[in-house]
Design a protein around this motif. Structure first.
Motif, PDB file in Angstrom:
ATOM      1  N   THR A   1      -2.217 -13.247   8.305  1.00 54.37           N
ATOM      2  CA  THR A   1      -3.289 -14.270   8.490  1.00 54.37           C
ATOM      3  C   THR A   1      -4.517 -13.612   8.925  1.00 54.37           C
ATOM      4  OG1 THR A   1      -2.200 -14.131  10.899  1.00 54.37           O
ATOM      5  CG2 THR A   1      -1.470 -15.897   9.224  1.00 54.37           C
ATOM      6  N   GLU A   2      -4.621 -12.190   8.937  1.00 54.15           N
ATOM      7  CA  GLU A   2      -5.726 -11.638   9.678  1.00 54.15           C
ATOM      8  C   GLU A   2      -6.783 -11.253   8.548  1.00 54.15           C
ATOM      9  OE1 GLU A   2      -4.572  -8.223  11.841  1.00 54.15           O
ATOM     10  OE2 GLU A   2      -2.901  -9.138  12.919  1.00 54.15           O
ATOM     11  N   GLY A   3      -6.555 -11.541   7.177  1.00 57.47           N
ATOM     12  CA  GLY A   3      -7.599 -11.264   6.278  1.00 57.47           C
ATOM     13  C   GLY A   3      -7.830  -9.778   5.880  1.00 57.47           C
ATOM     14  N   ASN A   4      -8.786  -9.542   5.021  1.00 56.71           N
ATOM     15  CA  ASN A   4      -8.692  -8.047   4.475  1.00 56.71           C
ATOM     16  C   ASN A   4      -7.442  -7.537   3.859  1.00 56.71           C
ATOM     17  OD1 ASN A   4     -11.285  -7.586   4.713  1.00 56.71           O
ATOM     18  ND2 ASN A   4     -10.964  -6.792   7.094  1.00 56.71           N
ATOM     19  N   LEU A   5      -6.755  -8.432   2.758  1.00 51.09           N
ATOM     20  CA  LEU A   5      -5.456  -8.142   2.294  1.00 51.09           C
ATOM     21  C   LEU A   5      -5.896  -7.668   0.756  1.00 51.09           C
ATOM     22  CD1 LEU A   5      -3.275 -11.443   3.260  1.00 51.09           C
ATOM     23  CD2 LEU A   5      -3.017  -9.093   4.345  1.00 51.09           C
ATOM     24  N   ILE A   6      -6.935  -8.304   0.528  1.00 49.63           N
ATOM     25  CA  ILE A   6      -7.246  -8.055  -1.087  1.00 49.63           C
ATOM     26  C   ILE A   6      -8.385  -7.267  -1.013  1.00 49.63           C
ATOM     27  CG2 ILE A   6      -7.798  -9.212  -3.385  1.00 49.63           C
ATOM     28  CD1 ILE A   6      -4.916  -9.579  -2.351  1.00 49.63           C
TER      29      ILE A   6
ATOM     30  N   LEU B   1       0.923  -1.154  -0.027  1.00 44.08           N
ATOM     31  CA  LEU B   1       0.209  -0.073  -0.033  1.00 44.08           C
ATOM     32  C   LEU B   1       1.058   1.138  -0.008  1.00 44.08           C
ATOM     33  CD1 LEU B   1      -3.081   0.644   0.041  1.00 44.08           C
ATOM     34  CD2 LEU B   1      -2.620   0.984   2.745  1.00 44.08           C
ATOM     35  N   ALA B   2       1.954   1.285   0.915  1.00 42.64           N
ATOM     36  CA  ALA B   2       3.072   2.328   0.710  1.00 42.64           C
ATOM     37  C   ALA B   2       3.531   2.431  -0.558  1.00 42.64           C
ATOM     38  CB  ALA B   2       4.015   1.971   1.858  1.00 42.64           C
ATOM     39  N   LEU B   3       3.752   1.524  -1.211  1.00 36.70           N
ATOM     40  CA  LEU B   3       4.560   1.525  -2.565  1.00 36.70           C
ATOM     41  C   LEU B   3       3.235   2.114  -3.482  1.00 36.70           C
ATOM     42  CD1 LEU B   3       6.781   0.939  -4.687  1.00 36.70           C
ATOM     43  CD2 LEU B   3       5.726  -1.602  -4.699  1.00 36.70           C
ATOM     44  N   LYS B   4       2.277   1.880  -3.346  1.00 34.12           N
ATOM     45  CA  LYS B   4       0.876   2.465  -4.140  1.00 34.12           C
ATOM     46  C   LYS B   4       1.167   3.818  -4.006  1.00 34.12           C
ATOM     47  CE  LYS B   4      -3.159   2.537  -3.412  1.00 34.12           C
ATOM     48  NZ  LYS B   4      -4.762   2.419  -2.836  1.00 34.12           N
ATOM     49  N   HIS B   5       0.927   4.291  -2.838  1.00 33.91           N
ATOM     50  CA  HIS B   5       0.911   5.679  -2.685  1.00 33.91           C
ATOM     51  C   HIS B   5       2.054   6.262  -2.944  1.00 33.91           C
ATOM     52  CE1 HIS B   5      -2.700   5.015  -0.268  1.00 33.91           C
ATOM     53  NE2 HIS B   5      -2.342   4.517   0.665  1.00 33.91           N
TER      54      HIS B   5
ATOM     55  N   LEU C   1      -2.300  -2.085 -10.796  1.00 34.45           N
ATOM     56  CA  LEU C   1      -2.298  -3.254 -10.198  1.00 34.45           C
ATOM     57  C   LEU C   1      -2.630  -3.397  -8.662  1.00 34.45           C
ATOM     58  CD1 LEU C   1      -2.132  -6.545 -10.414  1.00 34.45           C
ATOM     59  CD2 LEU C   1       0.462  -6.104 -10.137  1.00 34.45           C
ATOM     60  N   LEU C   2      -1.700  -2.386  -8.089  1.00 34.06           N
ATOM     61  CA  LEU C   2      -1.786  -2.345  -6.602  1.00 34.06           C
ATOM     62  C   LEU C   2      -3.059  -1.652  -6.312  1.00 34.06           C
ATOM     63  CD1 LEU C   2       1.679  -1.285  -5.808  1.00 34.06           C
ATOM     64  CD2 LEU C   2       0.699  -3.788  -5.404  1.00 34.06           C
ATOM     65  N   GLU C   3      -3.591  -0.669  -7.064  1.00 36.97           N
ATOM     66  CA  GLU C   3      -4.668  -0.070  -6.895  1.00 36.97           C
ATOM     67  C   GLU C   3      -5.989  -0.871  -6.743  1.00 36.97           C
ATOM     68  OE1 GLU C   3      -7.592   3.113  -5.972  1.00 36.97           O
ATOM     69  OE2 GLU C   3      -5.409   3.178  -5.938  1.00 36.97           O
ATOM     70  N   LYS C   4      -6.099  -1.782  -7.821  1.00 34.84           N
ATOM     71  CA  LYS C   4      -7.427  -2.757  -7.945  1.00 34.84           C
ATOM     72  C   LYS C   4      -7.172  -3.716  -7.076  1.00 34.84           C
ATOM     73  CE  LYS C   4      -5.982  -5.195 -12.000  1.00 34.84           C
ATOM     74  NZ  LYS C   4      -6.216  -5.402 -13.406  1.00 34.84           N
ATOM     75  N   SER C   5      -5.892  -4.240  -6.370  1.00 31.83           N
ATOM     76  CA  SER C   5      -6.013  -5.357  -5.552  1.00 31.83           C
ATOM     77  C   SER C   5      -5.832  -5.302  -4.278  1.00 31.83           C
ATOM     78  CB  SER C   5      -4.726  -6.235  -6.303  1.00 31.83           C
ATOM     79  OG  SER C   5      -3.543  -5.417  -6.094  1.00 31.83           O
ATOM     80  N   ILE C   6      -4.999  -4.369  -3.868  1.00 29.05           N
ATOM     81  CA  ILE C   6      -4.606  -4.232  -2.155  1.00 29.05           C
ATOM     82  C   ILE C   6      -5.766  -3.544  -1.370  1.00 29.05           C
ATOM     83  CG2 ILE C   6      -3.210  -3.550  -0.646  1.00 29.05           C
ATOM     84  CD1 ILE C   6      -2.048  -5.682  -2.008  1.00 29.05           C
TER      85      ILE C   6
ATOM     86  N   GLU D   1       6.848   6.046 -14.848  1.00 26.21           N
ATOM     87  CA  GLU D   1       5.794   6.217 -13.963  1.00 26.21           C
ATOM     88  C   GLU D   1       5.295   5.063 -13.515  1.00 26.21           C
ATOM     89  OE1 GLU D   1       2.942   8.744 -16.256  1.00 26.21           O
ATOM     90  OE2 GLU D   1       4.240  10.275 -16.423  1.00 26.21           O
ATOM     91  N   LEU D   2       5.528   3.954 -13.797  1.00 31.15           N
ATOM     92  CA  LEU D   2       4.940   2.632 -13.311  1.00 31.15           C
ATOM     93  C   LEU D   2       3.615   2.703 -13.396  1.00 31.15           C
ATOM     94  CD1 LEU D   2       7.922   2.538 -10.784  1.00 31.15           C
ATOM     95  CD2 LEU D   2       7.654   0.869 -12.658  1.00 31.15           C
ATOM     96  N   ALA D   3       2.924   3.090 -14.322  1.00 33.91           N
ATOM     97  CA  ALA D   3       1.401   3.184 -14.273  1.00 33.91           C
ATOM     98  C   ALA D   3       0.868   1.911 -13.993  1.00 33.91           C
ATOM     99  CB  ALA D   3       0.885   3.952 -15.415  1.00 33.91           C
ATOM    100  N   ASP D   4       1.306   0.847 -14.696  1.00 36.63           N
ATOM    101  CA  ASP D   4       0.877  -0.640 -14.582  1.00 36.63           C
ATOM    102  C   ASP D   4       0.952  -1.189 -13.268  1.00 36.63           C
ATOM    103  OD1 ASP D   4       3.623  -0.420 -15.161  1.00 36.63           O
ATOM    104  OD2 ASP D   4       3.630  -2.570 -16.044  1.00 36.63           O
ATOM    105  N   VAL D   5       2.142  -0.713 -12.518  1.00 37.15           N
ATOM    106  CA  VAL D   5       2.363  -1.554 -11.289  1.00 37.15           C
ATOM    107  C   VAL D   5       1.405  -0.693 -10.329  1.00 37.15           C
ATOM    108  CG1 VAL D   5       3.950  -1.726  -9.472  1.00 37.15           C
ATOM    109  CG2 VAL D   5       4.566  -1.794 -11.849  1.00 37.15           C
ATOM    110  N   HIS D   6       1.033   0.298 -10.195  1.00 40.97           N
ATOM    111  CA  HIS D   6       0.406   1.291  -9.608  1.00 40.97           C
ATOM    112  C   HIS D   6      -1.264   0.755  -9.709  1.00 40.97           C
ATOM    113  CE1 HIS D   6      -2.474   4.632  -8.700  1.00 40.97           C
ATOM    114  NE2 HIS D   6      -1.692   4.878  -7.704  1.00 40.97           N
TER     115      HIS D   6
END
Length: 367
Positions: A118-123, A64-68, A104-109, A97-102
């Motif tokens: 192990t606590e869930g709510n990762l995706i 998430l920090a990488l995405k931000h 991917l993380l935007e729609k997944s994390i 700009e790594l738009a594809d990586v951003h």
């Protein structure tokens, strides 16, 4: 990178001039410098985050920090596109700009992930249909159990009947001892307590299997999806690392420009004949310390050349400032070959390949 440049200043005149040119551009363009530094401050250490990704120790918050951080890259490239200095143009080209990586993380994390995997709510919901289906079943289980409880109370006329869950016996129907004569024949005894009996039914068994399987499968699938995402990001490590290095250099150059603007540093110049000329030089550390006192650092000059004035003998009493004068010259030379402007009215310097200095018995080594 700043520490690396400090420990290993450049010996390449063209490289040093390119850094000076970038610093001069940022020094003279206050608005662009402030805009860049404001955005850079929002970007975390990409190399550190990437190392955790490639070592497979990154958690969802790291991604998430990488995405931000990646979100700000287009704005930085936009600011750099307006600056003509050659080194800044190179950094503009190196910044991916790594738009594809951003994306991917935007729609997944998940936007608010936990620390542990192990606590869930990762995706994020909507990323994987199977995970969404399992989550829905798991989340609606309480409603299904509540509906069964209401229905069984009406069917058996036992107002105190409860449907509960524990880790040992799973889901069960609890009936108090006085109400046991009202228990229907399809109830299967599961456990006997002091004041109550616990039962199950074929329907409750089936629902329990679905709910527990859904929760377990949901957690397993979510971890699998997260690990796969982390590997996808790791596959782009070379691009992220290249961008991280460009950002680091931009950050250091902007820092040099900011320091020059705040402290009156000037751009040095090279001498081709070995001449060393410093006019109104200041020791950068002592000057900062003196800034908090009533006394001000008094600038001084230095001149040396490859001819008769190659060696100077400096004399004076103990604590008279000899070491400060020596190291002032060394620090100015070192700062110049890092690519920074220097604390002097004018500095004309050769390219040094080594620096030696004395340490006095009472010297403050921080200086």
């Amino acid at each position: 990178l700043l520490k690396n440049w400090l420990l290993r200043p450049s010996l390449d005149g063209a490289e040093i001039e390119a850094r000076w040119g970038a610093v001069e551009e940022l020094h003279g363009n206050t608005i662009a410098r402030e805009e860049l530094r404001r955005v850079l401050a929002r970007i975390q250490d990409l190399e550190r985050l990437l190392s955790k990704v490639t070592l497979e120790t990154a958690n969802a918050r790291d991604l998430l920090a990488l995405k931000h951080s990646l979100r700000h890259l287009p704005l930085i490239r936009q600011y750099l596109s307006r600056l003509p200095a050659a080194r800044l143009r190179q950094l503009h080209e190196r910044l991916d700009e790594l738009a594809d990586v951003h994306e991917l993380l935007e729609k997944s994390i998940h936007p608010e992930p936990p620390v542990l995997l192990t606590e869930g709510n990762l995706i994020r919901p909507g990323y994987n249909p199977e995970l969404d289906e399992l989550r829905t079943l798991s989340q609606t289980s309480k409603q299904l159990i509540a509906q069964i409880e209401v229905r069984e109370r009406e069917r058996t006329r036992i107002a105190s009947l409860k449907v509960r869950f524990n880790n040992v016996f799973g889901y069960y129907i609890e009936v108090s001892k006085p109400n046991l004569p009202l228990v229907p024949p399809d109830y299967e005894r599961k456990q006997t307590l002091v004041n109550a009996e616990r039962f199950t039914t074929p329907e409750l068994k089936q629902l329990e299997a679905k709910i527990l399987d859904a929760e377990e499968r949901s957690q397993t699938l979510e971890r699998e999806l997260f690990v796969a995402l982390r590997r996808q990001v790791a596959d782009e490590a070379s691009r992220i690392r290249r961008t991280a290095r460009a950002l680091a250099e931009l950050d250091v150059l902007a820092c040099f420009a900011q320091s020059a603007a705040e402290r009156g540093y000037r751009r040095p110049e090279f001498s081709a004949d070995g001449e060393l000329l410093i006019l109104k030089g200041r020791h950068p550390v002592v000057e900062r310390i003196c800034a908090h006192d009533a006394e001000k650092f008094i600038p001084n000059d230095l001149f040396m050349n490859a001819g008769p004035e190659r060696i100077l003998i400096i004399t004076g009493p103990n604590m008279g400032g000899k070491s400060t004068y020596l190291r002032q010259a060394a620090l100015i030379s070192l700062m110049a070959q890092m690519g920074s402007f220097v604390p002097a009215e004018r500095a004309k310097l050769p390219v040094f390949d080594r620096i030696f200095t004395r340490i006095g018995a009472s010297d403050n080594l921080a200086l």
